[in-house]
Design a protein around this motif. Structure first.
Motif, PDB file in Angstrom:
ATOM      1  N   ARG A  68      36.491  36.305  37.085  1.00  0.00           N
ATOM      2  CA  ARG A  68      37.276  35.772  35.966  1.00  0.00           C
ATOM      3  C   ARG A  68      38.774  35.910  36.214  1.00  0.00           C
ATOM      4  NH1 ARG A  68      40.285  33.672  33.682  1.00  0.00           N
ATOM      5  NH2 ARG A  68      40.595  33.287  31.453  1.00  0.00           N
ATOM      6  N   TYR A  69      39.228  37.093  36.639  1.00  0.00           N
ATOM      7  CA  TYR A  69      40.672  37.329  36.768  1.00  0.00           C
ATOM      8  C   TYR A  69      41.265  36.590  37.968  1.00  0.00           C
ATOM      9  CZ  TYR A  69      41.076  40.726  33.010  1.00  0.00           C
ATOM     10  OH  TYR A  69      41.120  41.311  31.772  1.00  0.00           O
ATOM     11  N   SER A  70      40.454  36.269  38.952  1.00  0.00           N
ATOM     12  CA  SER A  70      40.981  35.531  40.102  1.00  0.00           C
ATOM     13  C   SER A  70      41.453  34.138  39.704  1.00  0.00           C
ATOM     14  CB  SER A  70      39.919  35.435  41.204  1.00  0.00           C
ATOM     15  OG  SER A  70      38.845  34.604  40.799  1.00  0.00           O
ATOM     16  N   PHE A  71      40.890  33.595  38.631  1.00  0.00           N
ATOM     17  CA  PHE A  71      41.288  32.262  38.186  1.00  0.00           C
ATOM     18  C   PHE A  71      42.588  32.277  37.392  1.00  0.00           C
ATOM     19  CE2 PHE A  71      36.993  31.377  39.413  1.00  0.00           C
ATOM     20  CZ  PHE A  71      37.025  30.065  39.850  1.00  0.00           C
ATOM     21  N   ASP A  72      43.152  33.455  37.179  1.00  0.00           N
ATOM     22  CA  ASP A  72      44.481  33.537  36.578  1.00  0.00           C
ATOM     23  C   ASP A  72      45.571  33.269  37.608  1.00  0.00           C
ATOM     24  OD1 ASP A  72      43.449  34.095  34.115  1.00  0.00           O
ATOM     25  OD2 ASP A  72      43.686  36.275  34.278  1.00  0.00           O
ATOM     26  N   TYR A  73      45.177  33.163  38.879  1.00  0.00           N
ATOM     27  CA  TYR A  73      46.150  32.974  39.968  1.00  0.00           C
ATOM     28  C   TYR A  73      45.760  31.751  40.796  1.00  0.00           C
ATOM     29  CZ  TYR A  73      46.937  37.868  38.760  1.00  0.00           C
ATOM     30  OH  TYR A  73      47.166  39.043  38.086  1.00  0.00           O
ATOM     31  N   GLN A  74      46.762  31.144  41.413  1.00  0.00           N
ATOM     32  CA  GLN A  74      46.543  29.988  42.276  1.00  0.00           C
ATOM     33  C   GLN A  74      46.624  30.350  43.753  1.00  0.00           C
ATOM     34  OE1 GLN A  74      45.559  26.995  41.125  1.00  0.00           O
ATOM     35  NE2 GLN A  74      45.569  27.899  39.070  1.00  0.00           N
ATOM     36  N   GLU A  75      47.523  31.288  44.082  1.00  0.00           N
ATOM     37  CA  GLU A  75      47.739  31.642  45.486  1.00  0.00           C
ATOM     38  C   GLU A  75      46.640  32.591  45.973  1.00  0.00           C
ATOM     39  OE1 GLU A  75      49.847  32.454  43.046  1.00  0.00           O
ATOM     40  OE2 GLU A  75      51.269  30.774  43.139  1.00  0.00           O
ATOM     41  N   ASP A  76      46.252  32.405  47.236  1.00  0.00           N
ATOM     42  CA  ASP A  76      45.211  33.257  47.817  1.00  0.00           C
ATOM     43  C   ASP A  76      45.641  34.712  47.877  1.00  0.00           C
ATOM     44  OD1 ASP A  76      43.531  31.142  48.076  1.00  0.00           O
ATOM     45  OD2 ASP A  76      43.675  30.983  50.263  1.00  0.00           O
ATOM     46  N   ASP A  77      46.927  34.981  48.151  1.00  0.00           N
ATOM     47  CA  ASP A  77      47.403  36.369  48.232  1.00  0.00           C
ATOM     48  C   ASP A  77      47.156  37.101  46.920  1.00  0.00           C
ATOM     49  OD1 ASP A  77      48.190  36.054  50.828  1.00  0.00           O
ATOM     50  OD2 ASP A  77      50.308  35.713  50.366  1.00  0.00           O
ATOM     51  N   SER A  78      47.409  36.425  45.806  1.00  0.00           N
ATOM     52  CA  SER A  78      47.185  37.042  44.490  1.00  0.00           C
ATOM     53  C   SER A  78      45.693  37.250  44.232  1.00  0.00           C
ATOM     54  CB  SER A  78      47.791  36.165  43.390  1.00  0.00           C
ATOM     55  OG  SER A  78      49.185  36.036  43.555  1.00  0.00           O
ATOM     56  N   LYS A  79      44.874  36.311  44.696  1.00  0.00           N
ATOM     57  CA  LYS A  79      43.431  36.458  44.530  1.00  0.00           C
ATOM     58  C   LYS A  79      42.908  37.639  45.351  1.00  0.00           C
ATOM     59  CE  LYS A  79      42.387  31.565  43.569  1.00  0.00           C
ATOM     60  NZ  LYS A  79      41.678  31.713  42.298  1.00  0.00           N
ATOM     61  N   TYR A  80      43.454  37.824  46.559  1.00  0.00           N
ATOM     62  CA  TYR A  80      43.033  38.959  47.386  1.00  0.00           C
ATOM     63  C   TYR A  80      43.450  40.285  46.743  1.00  0.00           C
ATOM     64  CZ  TYR A  80      41.276  36.315  51.381  1.00  0.00           C
ATOM     65  OH  TYR A  80      40.526  35.512  52.206  1.00  0.00           O
ATOM     66  N   LYS A  81      44.537  40.252  46.004  1.00  0.00           N
ATOM     67  CA  LYS A  81      44.946  41.454  45.278  1.00  0.00           C
ATOM     68  C   LYS A  81      43.894  41.821  44.227  1.00  0.00           C
ATOM     69  CE  LYS A  81      48.663  43.272  42.347  1.00  0.00           C
ATOM     70  NZ  LYS A  81      49.988  42.988  41.736  1.00  0.00           N
ATOM     71  N   VAL A  82      43.396  40.816  43.525  1.00  0.00           N
ATOM     72  CA  VAL A  82      42.330  41.040  42.544  1.00  0.00           C
ATOM     73  C   VAL A  82      41.087  41.594  43.244  1.00  0.00           C
ATOM     74  CG1 VAL A  82      40.741  39.880  40.951  1.00  0.00           C
ATOM     75  CG2 VAL A  82      43.171  39.264  40.963  1.00  0.00           C
ATOM     76  N   ILE A  83      40.746  41.008  44.383  1.00  0.00           N
ATOM     77  CA  ILE A  83      39.562  41.443  45.134  1.00  0.00           C
ATOM     78  C   ILE A  83      39.708  42.884  45.617  1.00  0.00           C
ATOM     79  CG2 ILE A  83      38.229  41.028  47.249  1.00  0.00           C
ATOM     80  CD1 ILE A  83      39.010  38.009  46.882  1.00  0.00           C
ATOM     81  N   SER A  84      40.903  43.253  46.091  1.00  0.00           N
ATOM     82  CA  SER A  84      41.145  44.622  46.572  1.00  0.00           C
ATOM     83  C   SER A  84      40.932  45.638  45.470  1.00  0.00           C
ATOM     84  CB  SER A  84      42.566  44.737  47.125  1.00  0.00           C
ATOM     85  OG  SER A  84      42.719  43.974  48.304  1.00  0.00           O
ATOM     86  N   ASN A  85      41.393  45.326  44.260  1.00  0.00           N
ATOM     87  CA  ASN A  85      41.179  46.240  43.135  1.00  0.00           C
ATOM     88  C   ASN A  85      39.706  46.329  42.771  1.00  0.00           C
ATOM     89  OD1 ASN A  85      43.887  47.237  41.656  1.00  0.00           O
ATOM     90  ND2 ASN A  85      44.269  45.259  42.610  1.00  0.00           N
ATOM     91  N   GLY A  86      38.981  45.216  42.977  1.00  0.00           N
ATOM     92  CA  GLY A  86      37.540  45.253  42.743  1.00  0.00           C
ATOM     93  C   GLY A  86      36.824  46.150  43.727  1.00  0.00           C
TER      94      GLY A  86
END
Length: 473
Positions: A68-86
């Protein structure tokens, strides 16, 4: 139209992958039911049910937060940040689950304990890596890796069961190896673990994840009081043989789940993308209405197909399960559709509302099981579960209308008449030729009901075919 086309195209990708994997699994049902006795299969089904309860609890169902939170971002770097916290919460989950598992199994006898442990850990990481691929819009990777997972799993099953005469330990081992292969494929392509950065860790974000996922974990726990507790009640009050019959019928229902799940995978992505769209309620209403029609009509057709093929797909020990099929199928359909509706609440970050609706249906099922099993045995158990699933879908529909201002189109309820006729046909028509004719008529009427969405589908196929062939002209 572009959003509807995107939804259908995404569903098409999931359809191609899932049909392959689920069909292979389904075709091996004769092997399982002729080589593995019902009590063993019942034991296996119960372990899977309990695993589906405890894994989301220990891992806080963090994969839903990441998705869900990954869709708050467009850039892959920001999505990887979400994934790292997961990943941080996944590591915590491994630690707590390992301690809890070995403490529990030191007191409770569990066959193939080490295999069950590996399989259950693998399930958690399969969920996580699957949403990683989907969060990065790698839908083809998600599907292809799933195909490898299922293909390898089924191949190992055949080898171990046919040539080495193994039973349910083959199912655990093959599933674990298949999951590992899928994780390796996704890691090699999108590298979530190698792109893990400690500097990206934010305790505020982890706190938001847990706040979002914790109600989902509670919802999963209460949801277990539906299918999971039903299996436990059947095993305890009737016996593992009856649970084996119930498990086999559920194998047939997985083909029905496939029909709706392919749309749900696409719908999850679309719903999160639309969460900030000013016209989102229009698309939500359109989607949930059409999916309900597809679910009901698909169930009406599949019930009759199962009636036709059941004697050829299961061993003689399982033939008594046939009369349970319509009730289980209807309950499964409403349960999966209820999950489809739940995506709207998740898209609006109202995960706590899912817990309320799940709790209502779960309490009804527990009460129903204690009342109906002593009277009607296994039939009473499936009736109780089916009724609870219907109530769960109904309460979510009402809540969606009141709190999210999204109501179903009345036309979505008309196909229920066709479903009712299919159930009557199932129990009263025995002639094979007549049954085939009625299936054909059922399909024809379904096409009429769904002519609008079929027209859109053909337009998409036609447009994309022109683009494809124009490259070679």
């Amino acid at each position: 139209m572009p959003k509807i086309e995107r939804f259908i195209k995404t569903a098409g990708v999931y359809f191609l992958g899932n049909v392959f994997t689920k069909l292979l699994s389904f075709l091996l049902l004769p092997l399982y039911t002729n080589k593995i006795l019902p009590d063993k299969f019942g034991e296996y089904g119960l372990v899977l049910s309990i695993t589906n309860l405890i894994i989301p609890l220990f891992f806080f169902q963090i994969w839903d937060s990441v998705f869900r939170y990954s869709f708050d971002y467009q850039e892959d770097d920001s999505k990887y940040k979400v994934i790292s916290n997961g990943f941080i919460i996944m590591i915590l989950g491994i630690f707590t689950y390992s301690i809890g598992f070995w403490i529990l199994t030191s007191y409770v006898i569990l066959n193939y304990k080490f295999l069950v442990f590996l399989y259950s850990i693998g399930i958690g990481f399969q969920y996580f890596y699957s949403v990683v691929a989907r969060s990065l819009y790698k839908n083809s990777l998600f599907v292809i890796s799933g195909c490898f997972n299922s293909g390898i799993m089924l191949f190992i099953n055949v080898i171990l069961i046919v040539f080495f005469n193994r039973d349910i330990d083959a199912l655990y081992l093959s599933a674990t190896i298949g999951i590992l292969i899928q994780i390796i494929i996704i890691e090699s392509k999108v590298k979530p673990l190698r792109k893990f950065r400690l500097k990206d860790i934010e305790f505020r974000l982890i706190k938001d994840f847990i706040y979002f996922s914790f109600p989902l974990s509670l919802s999963t726990m209460t949801h277990w009081l539906l299918n999971g507790f039903t299996q436990l009640a059947i095993s305890v009050q009737i016996g593992p043989y009856a649970n084996g019959l119930f498990t086999v019928v559920n194998k047939f229902s997985t083909m029905l789940v496939l029909l709706v799940k392919i749309f749900q995978f696409a719908w999850n992505e679309m719903a999160y993308i639309l969460s900030n769209d000013k016209n989102k309620n229009y698309y939500y209403k359109k989607s949930v209405t059409e999916i309900l029609k597809i679910s009901i009509l698909g169930t009406s057709i599949f019930i009759l197909i199962v009636k036709l093929i059941f004697p050829y797909f299961v061993g003689s020990e399982y033939q008594n399960a046939l009369n349970l099929v319509p009730i289980v199928m209807v309950g499964t359909m409403f349960n999966v559709y209820s999950g489809f509706l739940g995506t709207i609440f998740l898209a609006n970050k109202n995960s706590n509302k899912l817990f309320v609706t799940t709790l209502i249906s779960s309490v009804l099922n527990v009460v129903g099981l204690f009342i109906l099993i002593p009277r009607w045995g296994l039939l009473g158990a499936v009736i109780s579960l089916c009724f609870a699933f219907i109530v769960g879908a109904g309460t979510r529909t009402i809540m969606m209308s009141k709190t999210e201002k999204i109501s179903l189109d009345k036309s979505s309820y008309y196909p229920l008449l066709q479903l009712g006729f299919s159930m009557v046909i199932f129990y009263y028509v025995e002639n094979t030729l007549m049954l085939i004719l009625l299936i054909a008529l059922n399909i024809l009427f379904s096409i009429i009901w769904l002519r609008g969405i079929i027209a859109i589908l053909f337009k998409i196929i036609k447009d994309n075919s022109k683009k494809f062939f124009s490259k070679f002209m």
